[in-house]
Design a protein around this motif. Structure first.
Motif, PDB file in Angstrom:
ATOM      1  N   PRO A  13       0.824  -1.204   0.000  1.00 57.61           N
ATOM      2  CA  PRO A  13       0.000   0.000   0.000  1.00 57.61           C
ATOM      3  C   PRO A  13       0.863   1.260   0.000  1.00 57.61           C
ATOM      4  O   PRO A  13       2.001   1.244   0.482  1.00 57.61           O
ATOM      5  N   PHE A  14       0.334   2.330  -0.536  1.00 55.21           N
ATOM      6  CA  PHE A  14       1.062   3.587  -0.584  1.00 55.21           C
ATOM      7  C   PHE A  14       1.390   4.041   0.835  1.00 55.21           C
ATOM      8  O   PHE A  14       0.548   4.033   1.719  1.00 55.21           O
ATOM      9  N   GLY A  15       2.638   4.411   1.076  1.00 58.14           N
ATOM     10  CA  GLY A  15       3.068   4.866   2.398  1.00 58.14           C
ATOM     11  C   GLY A  15       3.367   3.740   3.357  1.00 58.14           C
ATOM     12  O   GLY A  15       3.369   3.948   4.565  1.00 58.14           O
ATOM     13  N   SER A  16       3.638   2.548   2.850  1.00 57.63           N
ATOM     14  CA  SER A  16       3.928   1.416   3.728  1.00 57.63           C
ATOM     15  C   SER A  16       5.294   1.606   4.388  1.00 57.63           C
ATOM     16  O   SER A  16       6.127   2.389   3.952  1.00 57.63           O
ATOM     17  N   ALA A  17       5.528   0.863   5.453  1.00 56.60           N
ATOM     18  CA  ALA A  17       6.747   1.010   6.242  1.00 56.60           C
ATOM     19  C   ALA A  17       8.024   0.728   5.437  1.00 56.60           C
ATOM     20  O   ALA A  17       8.985   1.497   5.546  1.00 56.60           O
ATOM     21  N   PRO A  18       8.097  -0.350   4.623  1.00 56.97           N
ATOM     22  CA  PRO A  18       9.341  -0.557   3.875  1.00 56.97           C
ATOM     23  C   PRO A  18       9.650   0.569   2.888  1.00 56.97           C
ATOM     24  O   PRO A  18      10.800   0.986   2.751  1.00 56.97           O
ATOM     25  N   ALA A  19       8.627   1.083   2.211  1.00 56.80           N
ATOM     26  CA  ALA A  19       8.855   2.163   1.257  1.00 56.80           C
ATOM     27  C   ALA A  19       9.289   3.437   1.978  1.00 56.80           C
ATOM     28  O   ALA A  19      10.186   4.153   1.514  1.00 56.80           O
ATOM     29  N   LEU A  20       8.684   3.717   3.112  1.00 54.28           N
ATOM     30  CA  LEU A  20       9.088   4.885   3.890  1.00 54.28           C
ATOM     31  C   LEU A  20      10.503   4.724   4.438  1.00 54.28           C
ATOM     32  O   LEU A  20      11.268   5.689   4.517  1.00 54.28           O
ATOM     33  N   PHE A  21      10.872   3.504   4.818  1.00 54.56           N
ATOM     34  CA  PHE A  21      12.218   3.252   5.334  1.00 54.56           C
ATOM     35  C   PHE A  21      13.270   3.472   4.249  1.00 54.56           C
ATOM     36  O   PHE A  21      14.323   4.063   4.508  1.00 54.56           O
ATOM     37  N   ILE A  22      12.995   3.026   3.042  1.00 59.80           N
ATOM     38  CA  ILE A  22      13.947   3.234   1.940  1.00 59.80           C
ATOM     39  C   ILE A  22      14.075   4.734   1.642  1.00 59.80           C
ATOM     40  O   ILE A  22      15.175   5.253   1.465  1.00 59.80           O
ATOM     41  N   GLY A  23      12.961   5.435   1.603  1.00 66.35           N
ATOM     42  CA  GLY A  23      13.009   6.880   1.374  1.00 66.35           C
ATOM     43  C   GLY A  23      13.725   7.625   2.484  1.00 66.35           C
ATOM     44  O   GLY A  23      14.488   8.561   2.239  1.00 66.35           O
ATOM     45  N   ALA A  24      13.493   7.209   3.732  1.00 64.28           N
ATOM     46  CA  ALA A  24      14.164   7.850   4.863  1.00 64.28           C
ATOM     47  C   ALA A  24      15.662   7.575   4.840  1.00 64.28           C
ATOM     48  O   ALA A  24      16.460   8.435   5.235  1.00 64.28           O
ATOM     49  N   SER A  25      16.069   6.397   4.361  1.00 61.29           N
ATOM     50  CA  SER A  25      17.504   6.110   4.277  1.00 61.29           C
ATOM     51  C   SER A  25      18.181   6.996   3.243  1.00 61.29           C
ATOM     52  O   SER A  25      19.314   7.444   3.446  1.00 61.29           O
ATOM     53  N   VAL A  26      17.500   7.271   2.133  1.00 64.74           N
ATOM     54  CA  VAL A  26      18.050   8.188   1.133  1.00 64.74           C
ATOM     55  C   VAL A  26      18.159   9.596   1.714  1.00 64.74           C
ATOM     56  O   VAL A  26      19.188  10.272   1.568  1.00 64.74           O
ATOM     57  N   LEU A  27      17.127  10.038   2.410  1.00 63.01           N
ATOM     58  CA  LEU A  27      17.152  11.366   3.026  1.00 63.01           C
ATOM     59  C   LEU A  27      18.251  11.459   4.080  1.00 63.01           C
ATOM     60  O   LEU A  27      18.963  12.466   4.169  1.00 63.01           O
ATOM     61  N   PHE A  28      18.427  10.407   4.876  1.00 61.85           N
ATOM     62  CA  PHE A  28      19.484  10.394   5.888  1.00 61.85           C
ATOM     63  C   PHE A  28      20.861  10.471   5.236  1.00 61.85           C
ATOM     64  O   PHE A  28      21.752  11.176   5.713  1.00 61.85           O
ATOM     65  N   ALA A  29      21.055   9.750   4.137  1.00 62.26           N
ATOM     66  CA  ALA A  29      22.337   9.797   3.431  1.00 62.26           C
ATOM     67  C   ALA A  29      22.598  11.200   2.893  1.00 62.26           C
ATOM     68  O   ALA A  29      23.729  11.703   2.959  1.00 62.26           O
ATOM     69  N   ARG A  42      29.920  16.570  -1.408  1.00 62.48           N
ATOM     70  CA  ARG A  42      28.749  17.456  -1.454  1.00 62.48           C
ATOM     71  C   ARG A  42      28.305  17.700  -2.889  1.00 62.48           C
ATOM     72  O   ARG A  42      27.123  17.854  -3.158  1.00 62.48           O
ATOM     73  N   ASN A  43      29.266  17.756  -3.810  1.00 60.46           N
ATOM     74  CA  ASN A  43      28.897  17.901  -5.223  1.00 60.46           C
ATOM     75  C   ASN A  43      28.241  16.641  -5.757  1.00 60.46           C
ATOM     76  O   ASN A  43      27.426  16.711  -6.679  1.00 60.46           O
ATOM     77  N   LEU A  44      28.589  15.493  -5.217  1.00 60.50           N
ATOM     78  CA  LEU A  44      28.022  14.209  -5.641  1.00 60.50           C
ATOM     79  C   LEU A  44      26.940  13.725  -4.678  1.00 60.50           C
ATOM     80  O   LEU A  44      26.667  12.527  -4.600  1.00 60.50           O
ATOM     81  N   GLN A  45      26.331  14.633  -3.975  1.00 59.31           N
ATOM     82  CA  GLN A  45      25.403  14.292  -2.897  1.00 59.31           C
ATOM     83  C   GLN A  45      24.217  13.455  -3.378  1.00 59.31           C
ATOM     84  O   GLN A  45      23.846  12.475  -2.744  1.00 59.31           O
ATOM     85  N   VAL A  46      23.619  13.795  -4.483  1.00 60.97           N
ATOM     86  CA  VAL A  46      22.457  13.062  -4.974  1.00 60.97           C
ATOM     87  C   VAL A  46      22.859  11.643  -5.396  1.00 60.97           C
ATOM     88  O   VAL A  46      22.149  10.676  -5.113  1.00 60.97           O
ATOM     89  N   VAL A  47      24.011  11.517  -6.041  1.00 56.22           N
ATOM     90  CA  VAL A  47      24.486  10.198  -6.456  1.00 56.22           C
ATOM     91  C   VAL A  47      24.760   9.323  -5.234  1.00 56.22           C
ATOM     92  O   VAL A  47      24.368   8.151  -5.192  1.00 56.22           O
ATOM     93  N   VAL A  48      25.408   9.894  -4.213  1.00 58.91           N
ATOM     94  CA  VAL A  48      25.691   9.146  -2.986  1.00 58.91           C
ATOM     95  C   VAL A  48      24.386   8.733  -2.297  1.00 58.91           C
ATOM     96  O   VAL A  48      24.256   7.607  -1.810  1.00 58.91           O
TER      97      VAL A  48
END
Length: 101
Positions: A13-29, A42-48
């Motif tokens: 379902p939209f907004g499920s815990a695994p999908a939110l966890f993957i998104g939060a890990s990208v945001l944390f990185a 910092r220049n390669l921030q999106v790639v990292v």
């Protein structure tokens, strides 16, 4: 609404815990690189951030859909392993010529 982002895993379902966890890990990185990274990182921030999220998605187990053996994953490399080693990428020829006086 079911997310169809992983055909080898059960739709979630939209907004499920695994999908939110993957998104939060990208945001944390992204935040970690912004706070502690060198200017090059910092220049390669999106790639990292995308590489970090891909690693988390590959490591996160997913429930396999009905009829599929074994545990699933949110990221597989099946299409990569079945792809040819070399492909001619140009679809249209470019009109290149040499002027000889």
């Amino acid at each position: 609404v079911l997310c169809q982002f992983a055909p080898h895993a059960k739709p979630l379902p939209f907004g499920s815990a695994p999908a939110l966890f993957i998104g939060a890990s990208v945001l944390f990185a992204l935040v970690a690189v912004e706070m502690f990274g060198s200017p090059l990182l910092r220049n390669l921030q999106v790639v990292v951030g995308l590489i970090g999220g891909s690693i988390v998605a590959a490591a996160l187990p997913a429930e396999a859909p009905d009829g599929v053996e074994g545990p699933g994953s949110y990221m597989t490399f099946d299409k990569v392993s079945s792809a040819p080693a070399f492909t001619y990428l140009w679809r249209y020829p470019y009109p290149l010529s040499v002027y000889a006086p």
